[in-house]
Structure formats: structure tokens, C-alpha cells
Design a protein around this motif. Structure first.
Motif, PDB file in Angstrom:
ATOM      1  N   UNK A 146      19.956  15.144   7.795  1.00  0.00           N
ATOM      2  CA  UNK A 146      18.906  15.614   9.047  1.00  0.00           C
ATOM      3  C   UNK A 146      18.458  14.556   9.588  1.00  0.00           C
ATOM      4  N   UNK A 147      18.963  13.288   9.426  1.00  0.00           N
ATOM      5  CA  UNK A 147      18.259  12.063  10.145  1.00  0.00           C
ATOM      6  C   UNK A 147      18.454  12.546  11.872  1.00  0.00           C
ATOM      7  N   UNK A 148      17.235  12.477  12.425  1.00  0.00           N
ATOM      8  CA  UNK A 148      17.200  12.750  13.806  1.00  0.00           C
ATOM      9  C   UNK A 148      16.619  11.432  14.745  1.00  0.00           C
ATOM     10  N   UNK A 149      17.394  10.396  14.546  1.00  0.00           N
ATOM     11  CA  UNK A 149      16.982   9.252  15.437  1.00  0.00           C
ATOM     12  C   UNK A 149      15.647   8.384  14.886  1.00  0.00           C
ATOM     13  N   UNK A 150      15.341   7.507  15.685  1.00  0.00           N
ATOM     14  CA  UNK A 150      14.166   6.615  15.254  1.00  0.00           C
ATOM     15  C   UNK A 150      13.104   6.510  16.418  1.00  0.00           C
ATOM     16  N   UNK A 151      12.001   6.284  16.105  1.00  0.00           N
ATOM     17  CA  UNK A 151      10.818   6.122  16.966  1.00  0.00           C
ATOM     18  C   UNK A 151      10.208   4.858  16.998  1.00  0.00           C
ATOM     19  N   UNK A 152      10.197   4.333  18.127  1.00  0.00           N
ATOM     20  CA  UNK A 152       9.813   2.907  18.266  1.00  0.00           C
ATOM     21  C   UNK A 152       8.144   2.698  18.237  1.00  0.00           C
ATOM     22  N   UNK A 153       7.621   1.564  17.672  1.00  0.00           N
ATOM     23  CA  UNK A 153       6.343   1.338  17.630  1.00  0.00           C
ATOM     24  C   UNK A 153       5.747   1.322  18.997  1.00  0.00           C
ATOM     25  N   UNK A 154       4.496   1.852  19.110  1.00  0.00           N
ATOM     26  CA  UNK A 154       3.916   2.183  20.529  1.00  0.00           C
ATOM     27  C   UNK A 154       4.047   3.525  21.063  1.00  0.00           C
ATOM     28  N   UNK A 155       5.060   4.317  20.563  1.00  0.00           N
ATOM     29  CA  UNK A 155       5.055   5.793  21.058  1.00  0.00           C
ATOM     30  C   UNK A 155       3.781   6.676  20.753  1.00  0.00           C
ATOM     31  N   UNK A 156       3.616   7.398  21.668  1.00  0.00           N
ATOM     32  CA  UNK A 156       2.528   8.285  21.445  1.00  0.00           C
ATOM     33  C   UNK A 156       3.027   9.786  20.844  1.00  0.00           C
ATOM     34  N   UNK A 157       2.320  10.092  19.863  1.00  0.00           N
ATOM     35  CA  UNK A 157       2.401  11.347  19.083  1.00  0.00           C
ATOM     36  C   UNK A 157       1.380  12.099  18.816  1.00  0.00           C
ATOM     37  N   UNK A 158       1.718  13.515  18.392  1.00  0.00           N
ATOM     38  CA  UNK A 158       0.302  14.152  18.063  1.00  0.00           C
ATOM     39  C   UNK A 158       0.654  14.612  16.598  1.00  0.00           C
ATOM     40  N   UNK A 159       0.030  14.194  15.555  1.00  0.00           N
ATOM     41  CA  UNK A 159       0.046  14.653  14.189  1.00  0.00           C
ATOM     42  C   UNK A 159      -0.320  15.960  13.974  1.00  0.00           C
ATOM     43  N   UNK A 160       0.525  16.926  13.731  1.00  0.00           N
ATOM     44  CA  UNK A 160       0.300  18.234  13.338  1.00  0.00           C
ATOM     45  C   UNK A 160       0.360  18.707  11.880  1.00  0.00           C
ATOM     46  N   UNK A 161       0.618  18.001  11.092  1.00  0.00           N
ATOM     47  CA  UNK A 161       0.841  18.531   9.537  1.00  0.00           C
ATOM     48  C   UNK A 161       0.683  17.082   8.688  1.00  0.00           C
ATOM     49  N   UNK A 162       0.006  17.485   7.397  1.00  0.00           N
ATOM     50  CA  UNK A 162       0.212  16.266   6.426  1.00  0.00           C
ATOM     51  C   UNK A 162       0.259  16.768   5.410  1.00  0.00           C
ATOM     52  N   UNK A 163       0.980  16.025   4.415  1.00  0.00           N
ATOM     53  CA  UNK A 163       0.842  16.512   3.033  1.00  0.00           C
ATOM     54  C   UNK A 163       0.896  14.796   2.173  1.00  0.00           C
ATOM     55  N   UNK A 164       0.873  14.844   0.735  1.00  0.00           N
ATOM     56  CA  UNK A 164       0.823  13.614   0.223  1.00  0.00           C
ATOM     57  C   UNK A 164       2.120  12.582   0.504  1.00  0.00           C
ATOM     58  N   UNK A 165       3.287  13.175   0.846  1.00  0.00           N
ATOM     59  CA  UNK A 165       4.429  12.393   1.174  1.00  0.00           C
ATOM     60  C   UNK A 165       4.981  12.378   2.574  1.00  0.00           C
ATOM     61  N   UNK A 166       4.732  13.365   3.422  1.00  0.00           N
ATOM     62  CA  UNK A 166       5.407  13.590   4.552  1.00  0.00           C
ATOM     63  C   UNK A 166       4.038  13.767   5.688  1.00  0.00           C
TER      64      UNK A 166
END
Length: 513
Positions: free
Chosen positions: A370-390
Motif C-alpha cells: 500500500x505504499x503510496x509515494x513520499x511526501x517532502x519536508x515543508x509540505x502543508x497537511x491537515x492531520x485528521x486522525x491520531x493513534x499511538x502508531x499512526x
């Protein structure tokens, strides 16, 4: 004995030399005709002999004879050398080595129908030596994926497998269905497409009924080769290369397939981008633990098959090929789900910025392709979910998962530690994270509810309610302490007001009174 040549002898010499020249020209023409008119005629310039020149030379008959013989032999050798170098002659020789290959097209090949029946097969290369294909057929092998070539991992040169023609000849002669694979070392898409053209040229005269495979199994972490050309090739580029090769194969009417290990298919390739390109999985185990879809499984490299000396790779194909149209069916491959454990997230909302390059996954599992690419440092994201590992987040209107929790600019998550048993003294909203947004409100509770104050920072109070952690966007007196915690300045001040220290009376003054 040398003597001066007479005019008669001179004329005879001229005629002899002209005859040699004529003979050589005729020989050249004859050989070139025999070799499909591709060898250019080699012409020797014969110097014009005039009486004044001839009178300056002395010849004997033995020298004249040796001169003529030498010129004829030189001419034959040059024609022979030219024939060896001629590309059409070389191609003719290679075509002869192909044996009983029959001219066919991809459109004709697909007249064979795929079914959902499984079949047992092998994959071979020059490393398997000379193969007795009649014995292989008699053993029950239905198909063979034959290495057609490889790109040098040091030089980058394209090479035909040393036993490709022999193996194709033997397999086809014994009615074994064939596919081919190419061992890649492409560093970019242009090279992958070049490899595809190389393969297509090799297989154009064969009835290919099984897939044409892009074999990728040596990566940029390999350190055993000083001049290893893939050393600095990224995983993202490797994915693009595989897709480029497969698309070129597909556009020519063949079925493309990508071969690699479970680990590589899980951790390196952006398999979400493969679309309908088939996977050939290599996992040497009693059963498959790979979670993705695959059409062939190479289950061992230590197999034994009659007709082949030593070890051989063994494969199960989850489709078979037939000319019986009544058996035609849709081939869907194999999907091994194994009832994955559900991964729960605390929903939240937090616009932020990535602080380092991270690998993205399309689902929150490490054991899926399920690897879907990489995301570079400095990219803007919106965190929508958190658990202890993901961490789950949105980026460019897509949802991704990262298997770590410290790759972005975090909210203020530093709290002074407290432990105060309390009751709410008013209704409050409980936040999922200490970030002020209405989207982070998980629930609301009323007055007189038991809670525990576990920490405070500059903006939020952290509490525990029903054994779950929440945050209250309030540092004021929204609770009444049941137990004292001196580390809490708000509580200490409140306790001080409600319980003032008693006034100390001087005992001496009291006695005197």
C-alpha cells in the motif's frame, strides 16, 4: 636469374594483372550475392604500367606467380572478414538459432484463453544449463517463464540471455506455454522503455501466452557492487520505471507483469500506482503472508524438476491458458486478507507543516502493498486522525497514513504533570487534541461529573474522563478539586482562600493578659 623484361613479357604481365583484378572483383560480387547483397565490393586499384616504368623493374617468373597468388588470398580474407561484420548476416545466424519459433503476433497469441484454473510452472535462465524439455513436459510442468535478457548492473548494456533461444526452442517444441522475463537495471523511465523495446524485438516471432515480466530485485541499498548503477535511484523512480516498462509491453498487445519480493512490494514500490498491472510474488514460505493481489507465486528457488540439473525456481500461476473458448473466464488473481485488525483513530483537525520526508501509505498497515509515494519536508497537511502508531492526514484532497507520530510541527503538547481528583462545576467541551478548533470537540459533559486533572500548559487543561484523555480549552475554574495537588497554582490559590491559616497567638502575650 633476373633479366630485363621484353615488351612481349611486359604486355603479358599487364594482361595477367588485369585478369587478377577482374577475378577479384568477380569473387567479391559473387560472395556479396551469396550473402544477400550486403557485402560491398572491395576494389583494388591496379597502377597503370607504361613502358618507361616497366623498364625500371626486373622480375622473375616465380615472383610474378607469388604476387598474383598473394593478391587473390588477400581478397578472399577481406571478403570473409566483411561477411562476419555484416549485421544482416549476423541476424540470419541468430534467426537460425531460434529453432522452431513460429512467426506470430500478440493479437494471435491472445487467441489462447485465460482461465481461473491454477497451473504449475518454472522460470529459467542460462544458469539452469542445458534443459531436457521433453522430461520437463512429462513431469507435469505447464508453463515456463524464460529469461530473455538483462541490463548490466555495472555497464548498463543490454544483453540477450545466453540460453534464451535454446530454451524457447525446447519449451515450444514440447508444448509448454511460455512467457519471458527481463532482469532490469534501469535508472529512469527512458531506460525502462528501452528495455521494453529490446524485449519486444526478441519475442516478436514467438507465441507468447504467459506474461512479459519486469524482474526487479536488486535495489539502491545493494552495497556489494562498487559500480552498482542503481545506488542512488529512489523507490519512487523504481516504481515509475516498472510502470513505464509495463505500459510499453501492454501497448504492444502483451500482458505485462512485475516480479519482486514481498518486502520490496510492501515497502519499496508505490503499488497503488500499478493499477491493473499483474504482480508476480516471490516469497519462499509454506504459505503467502503478502496481503496484496498477486497472479503468480514463486514459492521456492530450491525446486527439483526432471530434465533440469540442480535447483530450479518453482511457481504457481493462479490462471492457466487454453485454446478452448468454453473455458474462458475472468482472471482476478489472489487476494489474501487474513482478517486484518482494525486500526482506530482519534478524529481531529490540525493544519500543520511536514518537518521531514516521510513514506506514505494508502492504508494504516505495514504488511500490505500500500505504499503510496513520499511526501517532502515543508509540505502543508491537515492531520485528521491520531493513534499511538499512526497519523492520518489529508494532502492534496487525498487521505494518507504515516507510521510515525513526530514528522510535523506539533501543537503544544508539553504539559506540567498533575493528578487532581475533581468534579466539573459547569458544562464543558472536551477536545481530542490541544488545538483550538470546533472540529476537535469530541463530546460535551455536564456539571458535577467526575474527572481527573492530569496536566496543564499555556492554553489547555488535560483531563482524564472515563479512562480517556481529553483537553479543555480553559484554564479557569471549570472544576472543583476533591483532592489537593500543591503543584497546581489555581488549586493552591483556591484552597488558600477557602482555608486561611489560623492566626498564631504569642503564648507570653496570652499569659500576661
Amino acid at each position: 636469374m633476373k633479366k630485363l623484361l621484353s615488351k612481349k613479357i611486359i604486355y603479358s604481365l599487364i594482361i595477367a594483372i588485369m585478369a587478377v583484378a577482374s577475378f577479384c572483383g568477380g569473387l567479391s560480387f559473387a560472395v556479396s550475392q551469396e550473402e544477400t547483397n550486403v557485402v560491398e565490393e572491395i576494389v583494388y586499384e591496379t597502377p597503370e604500367l607504361i613502358e618507361e616504368d616497366v623498364n625500371d623493374y626486373i622480375y622473375d617468373e616465380e615472383y610474378l606467380n607469388s604476387f598474383v597468388t598473394k593478391k587473390v588470398e588477400e581478397k578472399k580474407e577481406e571478403v570473409k572478414t566483411a561477411s562476419k561484420e555484416d549485421p544482416n548476416i549476423i541476424k540470419k545466424k541468430l534467426d537460425a538459432e531460434k529453432g522452431n519459433a513460429k512467426a506470430t503476433t500478440a493479437a494471435q497469441s491472445v487467441k489462447k484463453y485465460e482461465t481461473n484454473e491454477t497451473s504449475l510452472g518454472i522460470d529459467v535462465s542460462y544458469a539452469n544449463g542445458k534443459i531436457d524439455w521433453a522430461k520437463v513436459k512429462a513431469s507435469g510442468i505447464k508453463f515456463a517463464i524464460i529469461r530473455c535478457g538483462f541490463r548490466g548492473h555495472g555497464t548498463g548494456s543490454l544483453n540477450v540471455d545466453a540460453r534464451f533461444y535454446d530454451n524457447m526452442k525446447g519449451a515450444i517444441a514440447n508444448d509448454i506455454q511460455v512467457g519471458v522475463y527481463f532482469f532490469t537495471a534501469a535508472i529512469n523511465e527512458a531506460e525502462a522503455q528501452e528495455e521494453a523495446r529490446f524485449v519486444l524485438n526478441l519475442i516478436k516471432d514467438y507465441d507468447i501466452s504467459y506474461p512479459v515480466v519486469y524482474d526487479t530485485e536488486m535495489f539502491n541499498t545493494t552495497e556489494n557492487y562498487a559500480g552498482y548503477r542503481l545506488k542512488n535511484t529512489s523507490d519512487a523512480q523504481l516504481t515509475l520505471n516498472a510502470i513505464a516498462f509495463s505500459n510499453a509491453i501492454k501497448s504492444s498487445g502483451y500482458t505485462p507483469m512485475i516480479y519482486s519480493s514481498k518486502k520490496a512490494l510492501t515497502d519499496r514500490f508505490d503499488t497503488a500506482k500499478f493499477g491493473d498491472i499483474r504482480i508476480w510474488l516471490a516469497q519462499y514460505y509454506d504459505y503467502v503472508t503478502y496481503q496484496g493481489k498477486y497472479y503468480m507465486w514463486q514459492y521456492t528457488s530450491d525446486g527439483s524438476v526432471p530434465g533440469i540439473s540442480g535447483r530450479v525456481d518453482m511457481n504457481v500461476s493462479y490462471f492457466s491458458v487454453t485454446t478452448d473458448a468454453s473455458k474462458q473466464s475472468s482472471v482476478t488473481g489472489v487476494l489474501n486478507n487474513n482478517n486484518l485488525e482494525k486500526v482506530d483513530f482519534i478524529d481531529c483537525y490540525f493544519p500543520t507543516k511536514v518537518t521531514k520526508t516521510v513514506a506514505l501509505r494508502s492504508t494504516p498497515y505495514n504488511n500490505l502493498p500500500n505504499k503510496a509515494g513520499t511526501l517532502n519536508s515543508g509540505s502543508n497537511i491537515t492531520v485528521t486522525g491520531i493513534n499511538k502508531d499512526w497519523i492520518r492526514f489529508d494532502y492534496n484532497e487525498d487521505t494518507f497514513y504515516v507510521n510515525e507520530t513526530n514528522f510535523y510541527n506539533n501543537f503544544d503538547n508539553s504539559f506540567s504533570e498533575l493528578s487532581i481528583k475533581s468534579k466539573t462545576n459547569k458544562g464543558i467541551d472536551l477536545y481530542s487534541i490541544p488545538y483550538d478548533s470546533g472540529k476537535n470537540v469530541r463530546l460535551s459533559i455536564d456539571k458535577d461529573i467526575d474527572i481527573e486533572i492530569t496536566g496543564k500548559n499555556s492554553s489547555f487543561t488535560r483531563i482524564k474522563y472515563n479512562n480517556e484523555v481529553y483537553y479543555v480549552n480553559d484554564l479557569s475554574e471549570f472544576y472543583t478539586a476533591i483532592t489537593e495537588e500543591k503543584n497546581d497554582p489555581v488549586v493552591s490559590e483556591k484552597l488558600e482562600e477557602n482555608n486561611p491559616e489560623p492566626e498564631i497567638v504569642n503564648e507570653e502575650e496570652k499569659v500576661s493578659e
